[in-house]
Structure formats: C-alpha cells, structure tokens
Design an enzyme around this catalytic site. Structure first.
Site, PDB file in Angstrom:
ATOM      1  N   GLY A  29       0.790  -1.227   0.000  1.00  0.00           N
ATOM      2  CA  GLY A  29       0.000   0.000   0.000  1.00  0.00           C
ATOM      3  C   GLY A  29       0.822   1.277   0.000  1.00  0.00           C
ATOM      4  N   ASN A  31       1.389   3.079  -2.612  1.00  0.00           N
ATOM      5  CA  ASN A  31       0.615   4.025  -3.437  1.00  0.00           C
ATOM      6  C   ASN A  31      -0.555   4.589  -2.650  1.00  0.00           C
ATOM      7  OD1 ASN A  31       1.561   4.232  -6.422  1.00  0.00           O
ATOM      8  ND2 ASN A  31       1.821   2.057  -5.900  1.00  0.00           N
ATOM      9  N   ARG A  79     -15.648 -15.734  -9.582  1.00  0.00           N
ATOM     10  CA  ARG A  79     -15.232 -14.335  -9.779  1.00  0.00           C
ATOM     11  C   ARG A  79     -16.422 -13.376  -9.789  1.00  0.00           C
ATOM     12  NH1 ARG A  79     -10.672 -13.317 -11.391  1.00  0.00           N
ATOM     13  NH2 ARG A  79     -10.430 -15.165 -12.701  1.00  0.00           N
ATOM     14  N   MET A 104      -4.727  -7.340  -6.389  1.00  0.00           N
ATOM     15  CA  MET A 104      -4.209  -8.483  -7.125  1.00  0.00           C
ATOM     16  C   MET A 104      -5.279  -9.473  -7.603  1.00  0.00           C
ATOM     17  SD  MET A 104      -1.194  -7.524  -7.330  1.00  0.00           S
ATOM     18  CE  MET A 104      -0.319  -8.911  -8.041  1.00  0.00           C
ATOM     19  N   ARG A 105      -6.534  -9.074  -7.587  1.00  0.00           N
ATOM     20  CA  ARG A 105      -7.609  -9.923  -8.119  1.00  0.00           C
ATOM     21  C   ARG A 105      -8.144  -9.325  -9.411  1.00  0.00           C
ATOM     22  NH1 ARG A 105      -7.676 -14.890  -5.637  1.00  0.00           N
ATOM     23  NH2 ARG A 105      -7.167 -14.572  -3.456  1.00  0.00           N
ATOM     24  N   ILE A 106      -8.503 -10.198 -10.335  1.00  0.00           N
ATOM     25  CA  ILE A 106      -9.126  -9.726 -11.577  1.00  0.00           C
ATOM     26  C   ILE A 106     -10.601  -9.482 -11.299  1.00  0.00           C
ATOM     27  CG2 ILE A 106      -9.687 -10.340 -13.956  1.00  0.00           C
ATOM     28  CD1 ILE A 106      -7.158 -12.186 -13.833  1.00  0.00           C
ATOM     29  N   LEU A 107     -11.080  -8.303 -11.666  1.00  0.00           N
ATOM     30  CA  LEU A 107     -12.465  -7.937 -11.391  1.00  0.00           C
ATOM     31  C   LEU A 107     -13.361  -8.350 -12.550  1.00  0.00           C
ATOM     32  CD1 LEU A 107     -11.723  -4.425  -9.923  1.00  0.00           C
ATOM     33  CD2 LEU A 107     -12.507  -6.444  -8.673  1.00  0.00           C
ATOM     34  N   HIS A 123      -0.169   0.402 -13.065  1.00  0.00           N
ATOM     35  CA  HIS A 123       0.539  -0.810 -13.497  1.00  0.00           C
ATOM     36  C   HIS A 123       2.007  -0.483 -13.761  1.00  0.00           C
ATOM     37  CE1 HIS A 123       0.983  -4.773 -15.217  1.00  0.00           C
ATOM     38  NE2 HIS A 123       1.663  -4.214 -16.200  1.00  0.00           N
ATOM     39  N   ASP A 159      -5.286  -5.585 -17.085  1.00  0.00           N
ATOM     40  CA  ASP A 159      -4.374  -4.482 -17.377  1.00  0.00           C
ATOM     41  C   ASP A 159      -4.644  -3.891 -18.762  1.00  0.00           C
ATOM     42  OD1 ASP A 159      -3.148  -4.744 -14.866  1.00  0.00           O
ATOM     43  OD2 ASP A 159      -1.820  -6.308 -15.617  1.00  0.00           O
TER      44      ASP A 159
END
Ligand code: GRF
Length: 214
Positions: A29, A31, A79, A104-107, A123, A159
C-alpha cells in the site's frame, strides 16, 4: 467496455462538486499511502478495501482514520460473486469511483459494469507491454531499455483499457527486479495523486474509447 463509455463524461458533476473514491489494495500500500498523505485527496477516500485481511494497506488506512473492509475471495463461489460483493461494499461507502492500487484480483463484469469509466488501475510497465503480475521481471527478461508506469481506466480484460497517463523509466545496467521496481515506484507515487485528484475534481473522462483530461 470502452464502447459503453463513448461520448460520456461520467466524472463531471453539476456545480463542480467533488467525487469520493474507494481504493482497493492487496499488499503493502505505498501508493495508497501517498494518497492518504495528500490533504486534498485524503478527505475524499471513503473506503479502503482489500481481499487480504493481513494487507499492510489496511493498517495504513486505519492509521489515517479511513474506513476499511475486507472481501475474501474464499467466501465466494466464483469471480462474479466476488466482484458483486466487492461492488456492493464500495457502493455502500458512497464512493463513485475506484482506484486499484496494487489490487491483485481480476475484477469481473459485476464490478466493472457497476462503475463504467470510473475505475483506474496503476501498473508497473508501459502498457500494452507486459500486462499481468510479472511486468517488471518480464521487462528485464526482454531486455527493454525503457519501461515505466501506466495509469489506465479498467475494462474487463487484465491491465487493459483507455490509457490515462504514462511515465517512462530507464532500465539501467545491472538492474534487478527490486532496483527497477523501486525506481518505477518513485514515478508511481508522483503520477497516481495527479490522476486521482483529476478524478475527484471530475476532470477525467472517456470519449470514443480514449481517456480525456478535461
Ligand atoms: C505497484 O507497483 C503497482 O503498479 C502494482 O502493484 C504495486 C503496488 O504497490 N499494480 P504498493 O502496494 O502500492 O506498494
């Protein structure tokens, strides 16, 4: 996703009122910390959410007095269910835009479609080069001499989505993943607050599939 955002200005609000955000983070964290430390951004962070109860990002948020939530991947069947639960938590906070800062999870679409053109991700490469979770390592493996940072609007691909801003970072002789990533992070910490401030102020939109600064 980008096509649904054609010709709209989702961040513009009548009367110039500000937009509250939620920040999603899975890890350290740093950022997030830069956003918490910015006095004009911090009051507009309605919520910090993590998928990991032990994420240091949650501690940073709590220390700054920002509400936190954890949504566990393991509590959901797939998901879409995870994404819907996450969207509900963000909506309850009143946040109208979302910043992915090391999430770190794909939404899935139940999340992405709920906040059209209102989710940005940071990214550690110059997209479209090196999407995925090994961007810095892959830049070194390929021997590129310039990599960098990208902030982009999020669609349903990994991404991927309209690019908001990029900053180049030179690869130096003898760089390791750690040394290169730490120089990339210096640029991340400069770039992300500028983009987040623009979101809060309603100065960013997507038009014709491209990000536009207003
Ligand atoms: C950053 O390098 C960001 O680009 C990537 O994940 C990392 C998060 O770092 N998506 P931190 O947790 O903010 O330090």
């Amino acid at each position: 996703m980008a096509s649904s955002a054609l010709h709209c200005r989702p961040h513009q609000r009548p009367g110039g009122s500000k937009i509250d955000i939620a920040v999603l983070a899975s890890g350290s964290g740093t950022n997030l910390q830069v956003l918490l430390d910015d006095p004009s951004i911090r009051p507009h962070i309605a919520l910090v959410v993590s998928d990991r109860p032990d994420a240091h990002a949650l501690r940073r948020a709590a220390d700054a007095g920002v509400p936190t939530e954890t949504v566990l991947w393991s509590d959901h069947t797939d998901r879409d269910a995870f994404s819907a639960a996450l969207a509900a938590v963000v909506e309850r906070s009143g946040a109208k835009a979302v910043v992915l800062a090391g999430f770190m999870r794909i939404l899935g679409s139940p999340f992405v479609l709920r906040f059209p053109s209102r989710i940005v991700n940071i990214h550690p490469s110059l997209l479209p080069s090196f999407p995925g979770s090994h961007a810095v390592e892959q830049a070194l493996q390929h021997g590129v001499t310039i990599t960098g940072v990208t902030v982009h609007f999020v669609d349903e691909q990994v991404d991927h989505g309209p690019i908001v801003a990029q900053v180049p970072v030179h690869v130096e002789e003898g760089d390791t993943v750690e040394t290169l990533h730490s120089r990339i992070q210096v640029e991340e910490h400069r770039l992300l607050p500028k983009v987040v401030q623009a979101i809060i102020d309603g100065h960013l939109s997507v038009e014709g599939g491209r990000a536009r600064w207003l």
